[in-house]
Motif scaffolding. Structure first.
Motif, PDB file in Angstrom:
ATOM      1  N   VAL A 108      20.219   1.172   6.562  1.00 20.98           N
ATOM      2  CA  VAL A 108      19.373   0.591   5.525  1.00 20.98           C
ATOM      3  C   VAL A 108      19.515  -0.927   5.535  1.00 20.98           C
ATOM      4  CG1 VAL A 108      19.636   2.649   4.073  1.00 20.98           C
ATOM      5  CG2 VAL A 108      21.131   0.669   3.716  1.00 20.98           C
ATOM      6  N   TYR A 109      18.602  -1.595   4.849  1.00 20.68           N
ATOM      7  CA  TYR A 109      18.743  -3.030   4.605  1.00 20.68           C
ATOM      8  C   TYR A 109      19.279  -3.213   3.195  1.00 20.68           C
ATOM      9  CZ  TYR A 109      18.015  -7.991   4.193  1.00 20.68           C
ATOM     10  OH  TYR A 109      18.237  -9.332   4.009  1.00 20.68           O
ATOM     11  N   VAL A 110      20.399  -3.923   3.076  1.00 20.36           N
ATOM     12  CA  VAL A 110      21.060  -4.123   1.788  1.00 20.36           C
ATOM     13  C   VAL A 110      20.769  -5.524   1.280  1.00 20.36           C
ATOM     14  CG1 VAL A 110      23.274  -4.204   0.595  1.00 20.36           C
ATOM     15  CG2 VAL A 110      22.878  -2.483   2.342  1.00 20.36           C
ATOM     16  N   SER A 111      20.410  -5.611   0.017  1.00 19.38           N
ATOM     17  CA  SER A 111      20.114  -6.898  -0.602  1.00 19.38           C
ATOM     18  C   SER A 111      21.336  -7.803  -0.586  1.00 19.38           C
ATOM     19  CB  SER A 111      19.663  -6.686  -2.047  1.00 19.38           C
ATOM     20  OG  SER A 111      19.474  -7.937  -2.696  1.00 19.38           O
ATOM     21  N   PRO A 123      11.853  -6.588  21.555  1.00 23.95           N
ATOM     22  CA  PRO A 123      10.491  -6.173  21.934  1.00 23.95           C
ATOM     23  C   PRO A 123      10.401  -4.691  22.250  1.00 23.95           C
ATOM     24  CG  PRO A 123      11.567  -7.185  23.815  1.00 23.95           C
ATOM     25  CD  PRO A 123      12.545  -7.279  22.665  1.00 23.95           C
ATOM     26  N   VAL A 124      11.528  -3.980  22.222  1.00 24.64           N
ATOM     27  CA  VAL A 124      11.540  -2.549  22.540  1.00 24.64           C
ATOM     28  C   VAL A 124      11.047  -1.759  21.336  1.00 24.64           C
ATOM     29  CG1 VAL A 124      12.967  -0.600  23.230  1.00 24.64           C
ATOM     30  CG2 VAL A 124      13.447  -2.879  24.143  1.00 24.64           C
ATOM     31  N   GLY A 125      10.095  -0.876  21.541  1.00 22.75           N
ATOM     32  CA  GLY A 125       9.583  -0.037  20.460  1.00 22.75           C
ATOM     33  C   GLY A 125       8.524  -0.742  19.632  1.00 22.75           C
ATOM     34  N   THR A 126       7.746   0.056  18.930  1.00 20.57           N
ATOM     35  CA  THR A 126       6.650  -0.478  18.109  1.00 20.57           C
ATOM     36  C   THR A 126       6.776  -0.102  16.638  1.00 20.57           C
ATOM     37  OG1 THR A 126       5.304   1.477  18.619  1.00 20.57           O
ATOM     38  CG2 THR A 126       5.062  -0.439  20.061  1.00 20.57           C
ATOM     39  N   ASP A 127       7.838   0.615  16.276  1.00 24.02           N
ATOM     40  CA  ASP A 127       8.001   1.014  14.881  1.00 24.02           C
ATOM     41  C   ASP A 127       8.237  -0.210  14.002  1.00 24.02           C
ATOM     42  OD1 ASP A 127       7.735   3.633  15.611  1.00 24.02           O
ATOM     43  OD2 ASP A 127       9.895   4.030  15.699  1.00 24.02           O
ATOM     44  N   ARG A 128       7.731  -0.137  12.772  1.00 26.87           N
ATOM     45  CA  ARG A 128       7.927  -1.237  11.846  1.00 26.87           C
ATOM     46  C   ARG A 128       9.385  -1.307  11.401  1.00 26.87           C
ATOM     47  NH1 ARG A 128       3.111  -0.116   7.632  1.00 26.87           N
ATOM     48  NH2 ARG A 128       3.674   2.022   8.194  1.00 26.87           N
ATOM     49  N   THR A 129       9.917  -2.521  11.350  1.00 27.26           N
ATOM     50  CA  THR A 129      11.286  -2.742  10.902  1.00 27.26           C
ATOM     51  C   THR A 129      11.302  -2.975   9.393  1.00 27.26           C
ATOM     52  OG1 THR A 129      11.182  -5.138  11.191  1.00 27.26           O
ATOM     53  CG2 THR A 129      11.812  -3.816  13.119  1.00 27.26           C
ATOM     54  N   SER A 182       0.835  -1.187   0.000  1.00 25.87           N
ATOM     55  CA  SER A 182       0.000   0.000   0.000  1.00 25.87           C
ATOM     56  C   SER A 182       0.873   1.241   0.000  1.00 25.87           C
ATOM     57  CB  SER A 182      -0.888  -0.011   1.248  1.00 25.87           C
ATOM     58  OG  SER A 182      -0.096   0.121   2.421  1.00 25.87           O
ATOM     59  N   GLU A 183       0.248   2.395  -0.240  1.00 28.79           N
ATOM     60  CA  GLU A 183       1.000   3.653  -0.199  1.00 28.79           C
ATOM     61  C   GLU A 183       1.538   3.905   1.199  1.00 28.79           C
ATOM     62  OE1 GLU A 183       2.161   5.907  -2.358  1.00 28.79           O
ATOM     63  OE2 GLU A 183       1.590   4.396  -3.830  1.00 28.79           O
ATOM     64  N   SER A 184       0.814   3.445   2.222  1.00 34.33           N
ATOM     65  CA  SER A 184       1.307   3.578   3.588  1.00 34.33           C
ATOM     66  C   SER A 184       2.613   2.815   3.773  1.00 34.33           C
ATOM     67  CB  SER A 184       0.257   3.060   4.581  1.00 34.33           C
ATOM     68  OG  SER A 184       0.779   3.007   5.894  1.00 34.33           O
ATOM     69  N   THR A 185       2.666   1.630   3.200  1.00 31.48           N
ATOM     70  CA  THR A 185       3.895   0.838   3.289  1.00 31.48           C
ATOM     71  C   THR A 185       5.037   1.528   2.566  1.00 31.48           C
ATOM     72  OG1 THR A 185       2.615  -1.212   3.411  1.00 31.48           O
ATOM     73  CG2 THR A 185       4.938  -1.398   2.783  1.00 31.48           C
ATOM     74  N   TYR A 186       4.767   2.053   1.379  1.00 32.65           N
ATOM     75  CA  TYR A 186       5.814   2.739   0.620  1.00 32.65           C
ATOM     76  C   TYR A 186       6.298   3.993   1.351  1.00 32.65           C
ATOM     77  CZ  TYR A 186       4.861  -0.286  -3.383  1.00 32.65           C
ATOM     78  OH  TYR A 186       4.717  -1.370  -4.210  1.00 32.65           O
ATOM     79  N   ARG A 187       5.383   4.714   1.981  1.00 29.17           N
ATOM     80  CA  ARG A 187       5.795   5.900   2.743  1.00 29.17           C
ATOM     81  C   ARG A 187       6.665   5.507   3.934  1.00 29.17           C
ATOM     82  NH1 ARG A 187       0.465   7.639   1.671  1.00 29.17           N
ATOM     83  NH2 ARG A 187      -0.206   6.936   3.751  1.00 29.17           N
ATOM     84  N   ALA A 188       6.270   4.431   4.607  1.00 30.79           N
ATOM     85  CA  ALA A 188       7.069   3.977   5.744  1.00 30.79           C
ATOM     86  C   ALA A 188       8.448   3.519   5.287  1.00 30.79           C
ATOM     87  CB  ALA A 188       6.348   2.848   6.472  1.00 30.79           C
ATOM     88  N   LEU A 189       8.492   2.836   4.143  1.00 30.98           N
ATOM     89  CA  LEU A 189       9.775   2.399   3.594  1.00 30.98           C
ATOM     90  C   LEU A 189      10.647   3.599   3.247  1.00 30.98           C
ATOM     91  CD1 LEU A 189      11.609   0.123   2.552  1.00 30.98           C
ATOM     92  CD2 LEU A 189      10.409   0.290   0.354  1.00 30.98           C
ATOM     93  N   ALA A 190      10.050   4.599   2.607  1.00 30.97           N
ATOM     94  CA  ALA A 190      10.803   5.808   2.270  1.00 30.97           C
ATOM     95  C   ALA A 190      11.325   6.492   3.529  1.00 30.97           C
ATOM     96  CB  ALA A 190       9.925   6.767   1.467  1.00 30.97           C
ATOM     97  N   GLY A 191      10.531   6.454   4.610  1.00 32.31           N
ATOM     98  CA  GLY A 191      10.981   7.047   5.858  1.00 32.31           C
ATOM     99  C   GLY A 191      12.207   6.350   6.421  1.00 32.31           C
TER     100      GLY A 191
END
Length: 703
Positions: free
Chosen positions: A138-141, A271-277, A13-22
């Motif tokens: 960042v996460y590198v392929s 378990p610390v924090g709730t932000d998406r990884t 979703s656009e929400s996912t893409y925005r979070a990824l861009a963040g």
């Protein structure tokens, strides 16, 4: 470009893409010249280009950006989120590909901006930060950039646009193909569809279908839109160390990507924090490791592989892969070099159970592979990976295959002892703690005069007798202590030091002063910190008296055990990344005598429970303990601190070696060695009960 099967649905979703861009933009940095008086205020003064954090304390950018600094020195400026302040930290260029602008420009260089001066591909540079700071990565392929999950990519960076003020920038492009020859290291990906501005060179390029960084933006087109990108896998061509590799840090490639994989495994598992990884967002995108592993399973596996010593060589890794069915590792553009690279070659295997079986066979090969070196933590890393393999097989595969894995594990363990002898075991060097004198600094607060201290300095003989050097009972302000003590300490050190063998400084203080960073004092003011110059340990003045009916002295028994048996660390105030109260003294006394308590959360003082927890540790009879004085961010992940502290304690083996080990760590922080940054601010309690502190009434009595 069509969507290959099993490579991410690209349906986020656009929400996912925005979070990824963040996440991407939070790890994107600016590269500046190290100009005197530079203030990170968003101005474009000394601005060279963009880059991004690829691992803790490591940034990746273009060579034509980083090498425009002075003497390979640059400033790395970052701002993790819009509400935070900018941070500038000095960095040094550890490696550039290639190291200079040699030879004529390749066919791809016609698109490089004139300001870059033209730099041949691969045009990559690794920057190591020269002091520890917290930052996102960042996460590198683990796959070559050409193996896209889709045709759309995100790119980010910093640009000024001629306004004099720098701003973040992001955009999307389509992958239009490549030009150049991968065999000659000049292959570049062609991007088109969005305008690129000066300053973006060195920024990350993200595969939007998989949610992973695949390239580094190299140049913008001479036309109106688009530019070129270099695949991150080109870092595999970094020079191989010429000699034997004895530690992870000897090979920058392995150091960077092991740290990268541990970073992401730690954060996803915390378990610390709730932000998406990154793994959370990759799951939302429908991405995965081929058809066998979910993003969460992949990040977990990569973290466990990163705990192992690396492959012996690229040739040994290729041989290992060649022995697996349906793999073609030599067909990829850059040969795999680390365990993560080898795993990435397996993602295109046929689906079904065979895909997972292939990955588990690969893990078993990694478990039994010959090691370039062995650490005290290697056995635990092998057990951790084996547990993961068993769990995956029990959940999804046949009993027959599980039986085969058990046989591979048994046979592999029979050969490990022989194969691990390639690097000889380290020989413990003698220390001066018992055979040579040391310096004792005793600080006592004046109860009737707030923030004033009396002090005494003496030389402790190997017999335990103390020879006086100087004292002052008039009360010294804390800010004046380093300068006031410089002369007496210098005299005491002169009496004890031997060439290339500095004496230990013992700092005796009451528990209320145990956070005093004497090891950070500059004595003299224009010199290096005391903890860099020599081992500095802490002793406690106000020990709780031992009741007469308590029986044999447990402090002596514990101390004797740590001097003769391999020590083991135990974190006593943190579980699964969450702060917990230190156990009561009776429970602490149940720990093995060779245990070294580690306090992860002491930096959160002056919380009363923090001080009380340290008191319980000291009252538990322990003569050796470690704690960190630096307070971590509320959502900080402390798994690396736990891991590294345990490795350092077990690596020192016995208590007489630990002051020297901590001294080496402090020197490493000062020298900018990233593998030591975890120890910044660590304190060592080292209190020998066989040499008790003299009473204040007899301190200045000569023996």
């Amino acid at each position: 470009m069509t969507q290959p099967p099993g490579r991410g649905a690209g349906g986020g979703s656009e929400s996912t893409y925005r979070a990824l861009a963040g996440l991407v933009m939070a790890a994107t940095v600016r590269i500046h010249r190290p100009e005197p008086g530079y203030a990170p205020d968003g101005s474009d003064r000394g601005f060279l280009g963009s880059g991004f954090f690829i691992a803790p304390s490591w940034a990746l950018t273009c060579a034509h950006v980083a090498m425009e600094g002075e003497g390979r020195q640059v400033n790395v400026v970052f701002k993790p989120d819009p509400g935070s302040a900018e941070t500038a930290v000095e960095g040094t260029v550890v490696a550039a590909l290639p190291e200079g602008r040699h030879g004529p420009a390749g066919p791809g260089e016609v698109r490089v901006p004139t300001a870059s001066g033209g730099w041949p591909a691969p045009d990559l540079a690794l920057i190591r930060l020269l002091r520890p700071v917290e930052h996102p990565c960042v996460y590198v392929s683990e796959r070559p950039a050409g193996m896209f999950g889709g045709g759309s990519v995100l790119y980010t960076g910093w640009t000024g646009g001629g306004s004099g003020q720098l701003t973040r920038f992001s955009g999307r492009c389509q992958v239009m193909g490549t030009f150049g020859d991968w065999a000659e290291d000049d292959e570049q990906m062609r991007l088109d569809g969005d305008r690129m501005y000066p300053g973006l060179s060195g920024g990350p390029v993200v595969d939007l279908a998989r949610g992973e960084v695949v390239g580094v933006l190299k140049s913008r087109s001479d036309g109106t839109t688009g530019g070129t990108s270099i695949g991150v896998e080109r870092l595999r061509t970094l020079p191989v160390p010429p000699g034997a590799v004895a530690t992870e840090s000897d090979d920058p490639y392995q150091a960077v990507f092991h740290a990268h994989d541990r970073y992401h495994a730690d954060r996803h598992g915390s378990p610390v924090g709730t932000d998406r990884t990154w793994a959370d967002l990759q799951r939302e995108l429908g991405a995965g490791a081929g058809l066998a592993l979910s993003p969460q399973q992949r990040v977990d596996l990569l973290g466990r592989l990163a705990e192992l010593p690396p492959p012996l060589s690229t040739r040994s890794l290729l041989d290992l892969l060649d022995r697996l069915p349906d793999t073609h590792p030599t067909e990829h553009h850059a040969a795999p070099r680390g365990w993560r690279d080898g795993l990435g070659t397996l993602y295109d295997a046929p689906g079904g159970d065979s895909a997972l079986e292939l990955i588990l066979r690969y893990c078993m090969s990694a478990l039994s592979a010959e090691r370039p070196y062995v650490l005290p933590s290697t056995q635990l890393a092998e057990a951790s990976l084996w547990d993961w393999v068993k769990r995956m097989a029990e959940d999804r595969l046949s009993r027959k295959f599980r039986h085969e894995l058990a046989g591979l594990r048994h046979n592999g363990r029979l050969t490990l002892d022989r194969e691990h002898l390639r690097t000889p075991a380290p020989v413990l060097e003698p220390t001066r703690t018992h055979g040579a004198p040391c310096v004792l600094l005793q600080l006592e607060p004046r109860g009737w005069e707030r923030d004033r201290y009396d002090w005494r300095i003496g030389v402790v003989q190997h017999t335990g007798d103390v020879l006086p050097v100087a004292e002052d009972s008039r009360g010294t302000a804390p800010e004046a202590l380093p300068a006031r003590l410089a002369g007496p300490l210098a005299e005491a050190f002169r009496r004890c030091d031997a060439p290339d063998d500095p004496a230990v400084l013992q700092v005796a203080v009451p528990q209320s002063l145990m956070d005093l960073e004497v090891d950070g004092w500059h004595v003299p003011p224009d010199g290096r910190p005391l903890g860099v110059l020599r081992p500095v340990v802490i002793r406690r003045l106000d020990h709780r008296p031992r009741p007469a009916d308590e029986g044999p002295d447990e402090r002596e028994a514990r101390w004797n055990r740590t001097m003769t048996a391999p020590m083991q660390a135990a974190v006593v105030d943190c579980e699964d990344g969450m702060r917990v109260p230190v156990a009561v003294v009776e429970e602490l006394r149940g720990l093995a005598y060779e245990t070294v308590p580690v306090l992860c959360r002491y930096g959160h003082r002056p919380d009363p429970e923090t001080a009380a927890g340290l008191g319980r540790v000291l009252d538990g009879g322990f003569g050796v303990a470690l704690w960190r004085r630096r307070a971590a961010e509320p959502a900080a992940v402390c798994a690396d601190f736990h891991r590294r502290a345990a490795e350092s304690v077990s690596g020192a083996r016995t208590a007489d070696q630990l002051p020297k080990k901590v001294h080496e760590l402090r020197r490493g922080v000062r020298a900018g060695r990233t593998e030591t940054y975890w120890s910044d601010g660590v304190a060592l309690y080292w209190d020998d009960p066989h040499h008790p502190l003299p009473g204040t009434d007899q301190f200045l009595e000569a023996p």
